[in-house]
Motif scaffolding. Structure first.
Motif, PDB file in Angstrom:
ATOM      1  N   ARG A 141       0.825  -1.199   0.000  1.00 12.47           N
ATOM      2  CA  ARG A 141       0.000   0.000   0.000  1.00 12.47           C
ATOM      3  C   ARG A 141       0.867   1.259   0.000  1.00 12.47           C
ATOM      4  O   ARG A 141       1.901   1.323   0.695  1.00 12.47           O
ATOM      5  CB  ARG A 141      -0.930   0.005   1.211  1.00 12.47           C
ATOM      6  CG  ARG A 141      -1.822  -1.231   1.267  1.00 12.47           C
ATOM      7  CD  ARG A 141      -2.994  -1.011   2.166  1.00 12.47           C
ATOM      8  NE  ARG A 141      -3.895   0.009   1.613  1.00 12.47           N
ATOM      9  CZ  ARG A 141      -4.970   0.459   2.258  1.00 12.47           C
ATOM     10  NH1 ARG A 141      -5.264  -0.013   3.449  1.00 12.47           N
ATOM     11  NH2 ARG A 141      -5.731   1.367   1.708  1.00 12.47           N
ATOM     12  N   PRO A 142       0.466   2.294  -0.743  1.00 13.74           N
ATOM     13  CA  PRO A 142       1.240   3.547  -0.775  1.00 13.74           C
ATOM     14  C   PRO A 142       1.427   4.170   0.607  1.00 13.74           C
ATOM     15  O   PRO A 142       2.489   4.707   0.914  1.00 13.74           O
ATOM     16  CB  PRO A 142       0.414   4.451  -1.692  1.00 13.74           C
ATOM     17  CG  PRO A 142      -0.368   3.514  -2.551  1.00 13.74           C
ATOM     18  CD  PRO A 142      -0.675   2.336  -1.692  1.00 13.74           C
ATOM     19  N   GLY A 143       0.380   4.087   1.442  1.00 13.33           N
ATOM     20  CA  GLY A 143       0.496   4.641   2.786  1.00 13.33           C
ATOM     21  C   GLY A 143       1.560   3.937   3.603  1.00 13.33           C
ATOM     22  O   GLY A 143       2.271   4.563   4.397  1.00 13.33           O
TER      23      GLY A 143
ATOM     24  N   ALA B 286       7.411  10.036  10.305  1.00 13.17           N
ATOM     25  CA  ALA B 286       6.014   9.793   9.956  1.00 13.17           C
ATOM     26  C   ALA B 286       5.472   8.591  10.723  1.00 13.17           C
ATOM     27  O   ALA B 286       4.323   8.606  11.199  1.00 13.17           O
ATOM     28  CB  ALA B 286       5.880   9.575   8.455  1.00 13.17           C
ATOM     29  N   MET B 287       6.277   7.534  10.874  1.00 17.40           N
ATOM     30  CA  MET B 287       5.832   6.369  11.625  1.00 17.40           C
ATOM     31  C   MET B 287       5.639   6.721  13.092  1.00 17.40           C
ATOM     32  O   MET B 287       4.655   6.277  13.727  1.00 17.40           O
ATOM     33  CB  MET B 287       6.828   5.228  11.478  1.00 17.40           C
ATOM     34  CG  MET B 287       6.427   3.951  12.198  1.00 17.40           C
ATOM     35  SD  MET B 287       4.892   3.212  11.556  1.00 17.40           S
ATOM     36  CE  MET B 287       5.538   2.383  10.084  1.00 17.40           C
ATOM     37  N   HIS B 288       6.521   7.505  13.633  1.00 15.42           N
ATOM     38  CA  HIS B 288       6.375   7.922  15.031  1.00 15.42           C
ATOM     39  C   HIS B 288       5.070   8.685  15.233  1.00 15.42           C
ATOM     40  O   HIS B 288       4.335   8.446  16.200  1.00 15.42           O
ATOM     41  CB  HIS B 288       7.559   8.794  15.440  1.00 15.42           C
ATOM     42  CG  HIS B 288       7.419   9.415  16.795  1.00 15.42           C
ATOM     43  ND1 HIS B 288       7.482   8.679  17.955  1.00 15.42           N
ATOM     44  CD2 HIS B 288       7.204  10.701  17.173  1.00 15.42           C
ATOM     45  CE1 HIS B 288       7.314   9.481  18.999  1.00 15.42           C
ATOM     46  NE2 HIS B 288       7.144  10.715  18.549  1.00 15.42           N
TER      47      HIS B 288
ATOM     48  N   LEU C 171      -5.218   1.264  16.749  1.00 17.05           N
ATOM     49  CA  LEU C 171      -4.447   1.334  15.509  1.00 17.05           C
ATOM     50  C   LEU C 171      -5.338   1.338  14.268  1.00 17.05           C
ATOM     51  O   LEU C 171      -4.880   1.003  13.172  1.00 17.05           O
ATOM     52  CB  LEU C 171      -3.470   0.160  15.440  1.00 17.05           C
ATOM     53  CG  LEU C 171      -2.475   0.033  16.599  1.00 17.05           C
ATOM     54  CD1 LEU C 171      -1.568  -1.173  16.384  1.00 17.05           C
ATOM     55  CD2 LEU C 171      -1.665   1.295  16.778  1.00 17.05           C
ATOM     56  N   THR C 172      -6.595   1.744  14.430  1.00 17.88           N
ATOM     57  CA  THR C 172      -7.514   1.738  13.295  1.00 17.88           C
ATOM     58  C   THR C 172      -6.979   2.543  12.118  1.00 17.88           C
ATOM     59  O   THR C 172      -7.084   2.122  10.962  1.00 17.88           O
ATOM     60  CB  THR C 172      -8.885   2.296  13.724  1.00 17.88           C
ATOM     61  OG1 THR C 172      -9.388   1.524  14.831  1.00 17.88           O
ATOM     62  CG2 THR C 172      -9.875   2.235  12.578  1.00 17.88           C
ATOM     63  N   HIS C 173      -6.404   3.706  12.394  1.00 13.26           N
ATOM     64  CA  HIS C 173      -5.893   4.536  11.308  1.00 13.26           C
ATOM     65  C   HIS C 173      -4.728   3.869  10.582  1.00 13.26           C
ATOM     66  O   HIS C 173      -4.561   4.043   9.375  1.00 13.26           O
ATOM     67  CB  HIS C 173      -5.464   5.906  11.842  1.00 13.26           C
ATOM     68  CG  HIS C 173      -4.362   5.839  12.854  1.00 13.26           C
ATOM     69  ND1 HIS C 173      -4.502   5.237  14.081  1.00 13.26           N
ATOM     70  CD2 HIS C 173      -3.074   6.275  12.799  1.00 13.26           C
ATOM     71  CE1 HIS C 173      -3.372   5.315  14.758  1.00 13.26           C
ATOM     72  NE2 HIS C 173      -2.484   5.940  13.998  1.00 13.26           N
ATOM     73  N   LEU C 174      -3.935   3.090  11.296  1.00 15.58           N
ATOM     74  CA  LEU C 174      -2.848   2.355  10.647  1.00 15.58           C
ATOM     75  C   LEU C 174      -3.389   1.241   9.760  1.00 15.58           C
ATOM     76  O   LEU C 174      -2.843   0.969   8.685  1.00 15.58           O
ATOM     77  CB  LEU C 174      -1.888   1.783  11.693  1.00 15.58           C
ATOM     78  CG  LEU C 174      -0.802   2.732  12.204  1.00 15.58           C
ATOM     79  CD1 LEU C 174       0.001   2.067  13.310  1.00 15.58           C
ATOM     80  CD2 LEU C 174       0.116   3.170  11.078  1.00 15.58           C
TER      81      LEU C 174
ATOM     82  N   GLN D 289      -4.479   2.951   6.601  1.00 15.57           N
ATOM     83  CA  GLN D 289      -3.393   3.462   5.767  1.00 15.57           C
ATOM     84  C   GLN D 289      -2.460   2.362   5.273  1.00 15.57           C
ATOM     85  O   GLN D 289      -1.992   2.418   4.132  1.00 15.57           O
ATOM     86  CB  GLN D 289      -2.544   4.468   6.558  1.00 15.57           C
ATOM     87  CG  GLN D 289      -3.232   5.732   6.967  1.00 15.57           C
ATOM     88  CD  GLN D 289      -2.301   6.611   7.785  1.00 15.57           C
ATOM     89  OE1 GLN D 289      -1.192   6.928   7.373  1.00 15.57           O
ATOM     90  NE2 GLN D 289      -2.757   6.997   8.967  1.00 15.57           N
ATOM     91  N   ALA D 290      -2.183   1.401   6.139  1.00  9.87           N
ATOM     92  CA  ALA D 290      -1.076   0.484   5.849  1.00  9.87           C
ATOM     93  C   ALA D 290      -1.390  -0.950   6.238  1.00  9.87           C
ATOM     94  O   ALA D 290      -0.472  -1.744   6.480  1.00  9.87           O
ATOM     95  CB  ALA D 290       0.178   0.955   6.586  1.00  9.87           C
TER      96      ALA D 290
END
Length: 259
Positions: free
Chosen positions: A12-14, A24-26, A73-76, A79-80
């Motif tokens: 995935r691009p994210g 960005a990961m932090h 971690l829903t947003h992760l 995204q990823a």
């Protein structure tokens, strides 16, 4: 305390954006805790959020997070991860309480371990100049950083020595003038990287020099020397660059692969 594991969908691009920038990961990891504001600085002697990326194969990257609170971690996942297959029963990551492991630590116990760290030291290039923080770049010096007796005492463990019959040479070295600790100790370097990335600024057009962080992933076996100190190490991290994925030490029984 909680230990979480998230598998990154590297297609995935994210995910590629997050994997290319420790900053960005932090930010993504810290966004998993709604009560922590971006301006909040971690307290020096309090448990903190630690994270680490483990790349076990080209397309298998695992994110580990140790935190005082349970993360979301829903947003992760969006995204990823694999959001199409996520469900309330399987949200796309695993979280378990850390207390059972922390509570069972006892002096003399031996564990397999993995640690990604930023081994550094201070040097003075010319007489009269201030000392400068510099990364260790060779495996011998990187191992020596972790094997330092005072450092291990402060961390609550010691790296185990190999039995004599498993050493290549009787003295446990591979060079007569410069001992190599890799033959004496249950310690190996699995990965070493130099990460360079831009540190974004909240406002303005000023651009600073890129941030460069040398990371080293150690694997080996350790013996617990001070359980209370080791618990603090596991929840507060080791060394510098903890915001950039360094400092998280994880343990596993010796009968299993290091987690």
């Amino acid at each position: 305390m909680f230990l979480s594991r998230f598998r990154v969908n590297t297609a995935r691009p994210g995910a590629r954006r997050l994997l290319s920038s420790p900053q960005a990961m932090h930010a993504a990891v810290m966004s998993s805790f709604p009560h922590i504001l971006p301006s909040d600085a971690p307290q020096p002697d309090a448990p903190r959020v630690l994270w680490r990326l483990d790349q076990r194969a080209r397309a298998e990257v695992l994110l580990y997070v140790v935190s005082p609170d349970r993360p979301d971690l829903t947003h992760l996942v969006e995204q990823a991860g694999w959001p199409a297959v996520a469900s309330p029963e399987n949200p796309g990551w695993q979280t378990r309480p850390y207390a059972p492991l922390l509570d069972r630590l006892a002096a003399g116990d031996r564990w397999a371990f993995r640690l990604t760290a930023n081994p550094v030291h201070t040097v003075r290039r010319k007489e009269g100049e201030p000392r400068k923080l510099t990364a260790h770049l060779t495996p011998v010096h990187q191992m020596g950083w972790l094997l330092d007796e005072e450092r291990q005492k402060r961390l609550g463990f010691r790296v185990c020595e190999k039995p004599a019959d498993r050493r290549l040479l009787p003295e446990g070295t591979t060079h007569r003038k410069r001992p190599h600790p890799g033959d004496r100790y249950e310690l190996a370097i699995r990965d070493s990287r130099s990460l360079s990335f831009d540190k974004s600024r909240a406002s303005g057009d000023r651009r600073d020099k890129p941030v460069t962080v040398v990371t080293v992933t150690f694997e080996g076996r350790l013996e617990v020397t001070d359980p209370d100190v080791l618990r603090r190490t596991l929840t507060r991290g080791i060394g510098r660059a903890r915001a950039y994925g360094c400092g998280l030490l994880t343990l596993a029984p010796l009968t299993q692969q290091t987690s």
